[in-house]
Design a protein around this motif. Structure first.
Motif, short mmCIF file in Angstrom:
data_model
loop_
_atom_site.label_atom_id
_atom_site.label_comp_id
_atom_site.label_asym_id
_atom_site.label_seq_id
_atom_site.Cartn_x
_atom_site.Cartn_y
_atom_site.Cartn_z
N GLU A 115 0.84 -1.18 0.00
CA GLU A 115 0.00 0.00 0.00
C GLU A 115 0.89 1.25 0.00
N THR A 116 0.38 2.31 -0.58
CA THR A 116 1.09 3.58 -0.62
C THR A 116 0.68 4.39 0.58
N LYS A 117 1.65 4.73 1.39
CA LYS A 117 1.40 5.53 2.56
C LYS A 117 2.06 6.87 2.39
N CYS A 118 1.39 7.92 2.58
CA CYS A 118 1.88 9.28 2.40
C CYS A 118 1.86 10.01 3.71
N THR A 119 2.85 10.88 3.86
CA THR A 119 2.91 11.73 5.05
C THR A 119 3.15 13.14 4.58
N VAL A 120 2.77 14.06 5.34
CA VAL A 120 2.94 15.48 5.01
C VAL A 120 4.00 16.02 5.94
N GLU A 121 5.01 16.57 5.32
CA GLU A 121 6.08 17.19 6.08
C GLU A 121 6.11 18.66 5.75
N HIS A 122 6.53 19.44 6.68
CA HIS A 122 6.64 20.88 6.48
C HIS A 122 8.11 21.25 6.32
N ARG A 123 8.38 21.89 5.23
CA ARG A 123 9.74 22.28 4.93
C ARG A 123 9.82 23.81 4.91
N GLU A 124 10.97 24.27 5.36
CA GLU A 124 11.22 25.72 5.36
C GLU A 124 12.21 26.04 4.21
N THR A 125 11.80 26.96 3.41
CA THR A 125 12.68 27.41 2.32
C THR A 125 12.94 28.89 2.52
N CYS A 126 14.20 29.30 2.32
CA CYS A 126 14.59 30.71 2.52
C CYS A 126 15.27 31.22 1.23
N HIS A 138 9.99 30.75 4.08
CA HIS A 138 8.59 30.32 3.98
C HIS A 138 8.49 28.84 4.39
N ILE A 139 7.44 28.51 5.13
CA ILE A 139 7.18 27.11 5.50
C ILE A 139 6.01 26.64 4.66
N HIS A 140 6.24 25.50 3.99
CA HIS A 140 5.18 24.99 3.13
C HIS A 140 5.15 23.49 3.29
N PRO A 141 3.95 22.93 3.20
CA PRO A 141 3.83 21.48 3.34
C PRO A 141 4.32 20.77 2.09
#
Length: 252
Positions: A115-126, A138-141
């Motif tokens: 099965e495909t399991k997905c998670t959402v992570e928040h990354r910060e880009t500057c 900026h923080i974006h999922p």
């Protein structure tokens, strides 16, 4: 005194009380001589005479006598009366047979499934901003997916069979004698004696002595003196005496 009677005595007693000579002429001389004469007089007197007599006297006495009478007395007894009846009953009769019996059991088995399991992570880009060392971030999922192996359970039926004994039963009618009883009343009667009091009059008599008196007339004689006169005459010169009848001077 009821009555009296005079009896001239045969012998008269003369007592000379006085002598009276009377010259009557004709050559006679008479005198009267007096004497006492007794006569018997009977008086009636009553003499009391008593004797014993008997008189019957009665009185009534009451006695209590008892007379036997009978009355019917009954009591009820219960007697068990039974009779035989035939009742149909059902008996259970069984026999054992061996049969191939199977039963299903269930097993849990696992299969691998991807099965495909997905998670959402928040990354910060500057990125640089302006002059110098200023940066703008900026923080974006960010969705990250990957394939994962998963064990999935599922039930699998399994059938097990073996030769097992099986009991087969059935209801068989059977006629059975049955004794049916019940209590029936039975009345027993008898004559019971009992005493009834009754008053009975009884007349009792007896001879009772008593003294009975009566007056009996009795003639009682008594001598009563009586003065009597007697004329005595004599002839003149002859001495001849002639007596005339007496004269009574007494009283009864």
């Amino acid at each position: 005194m009821a009555y009296s009677r005079t009896i001239w005595l045969v012998l008269l007693l003369y007592v000379s009380l006085a002598s009276a000579y009377v010259d009557l002429g004709y050559g006679k001389k008479c005198r009267v001589e007096f004497g006492i004469k007794y006569e018997t007089v009977y008086d009636t007197e009553f003499k009391k005479e008593c004797g014993t007599r008997y008189e019957q006297k009665c009185h009534t006495e009451y006695n209590t006598v008892y007379e036997t009478k009978y009355r019917q007395k009954c009591h009820t007894n219960y007697v068990q009366a039974c009779n035989t009846v035939h009742v149909t009953q059902y008996d259970r009769q069984c026999e054992t047979k061996y049969e191939n019996q199977c039963h299903t059991r269930y097993e849990t088995q696992y299969t691998t499934k991807h099965e495909t399991k997905c998670t959402v992570e928040h990354r910060e880009t500057c990125e640089p901003h302006g002059y110098g060392y200023q940066r703008k971030c900026h923080i974006h999922p960010e969705k990250l997916c990957k394939e994962v192996a998963v064990q999935v359970p599922h039930t699998v039926p399994r059938q097990d069979c073996d030769n097992a004994p099986v009991q087969h039963c059935k209801q068989v009618p059977v006629t059975v004698p049955h004794q049916q009883c019940k209590n029936e009343p039975v009345q027993n009667c008898y004559d019971e004696p009992y005493e009834v009091p009754r008053r009975v009059a009884n007349e009792l008599c007896q001879e009772v002595p008593y003294v009975h008196c009566r007056k009996i007339p009795v003639q009682v004689p008594k001598e009563v003196p009586k003065k009597v006169g007697h004329e005595v005459c004599e002839e003149k010169g002859h001495g001849y005496s002639h007596h005339h009848g007496g004269y009574s001077y007494g009283r009864k």
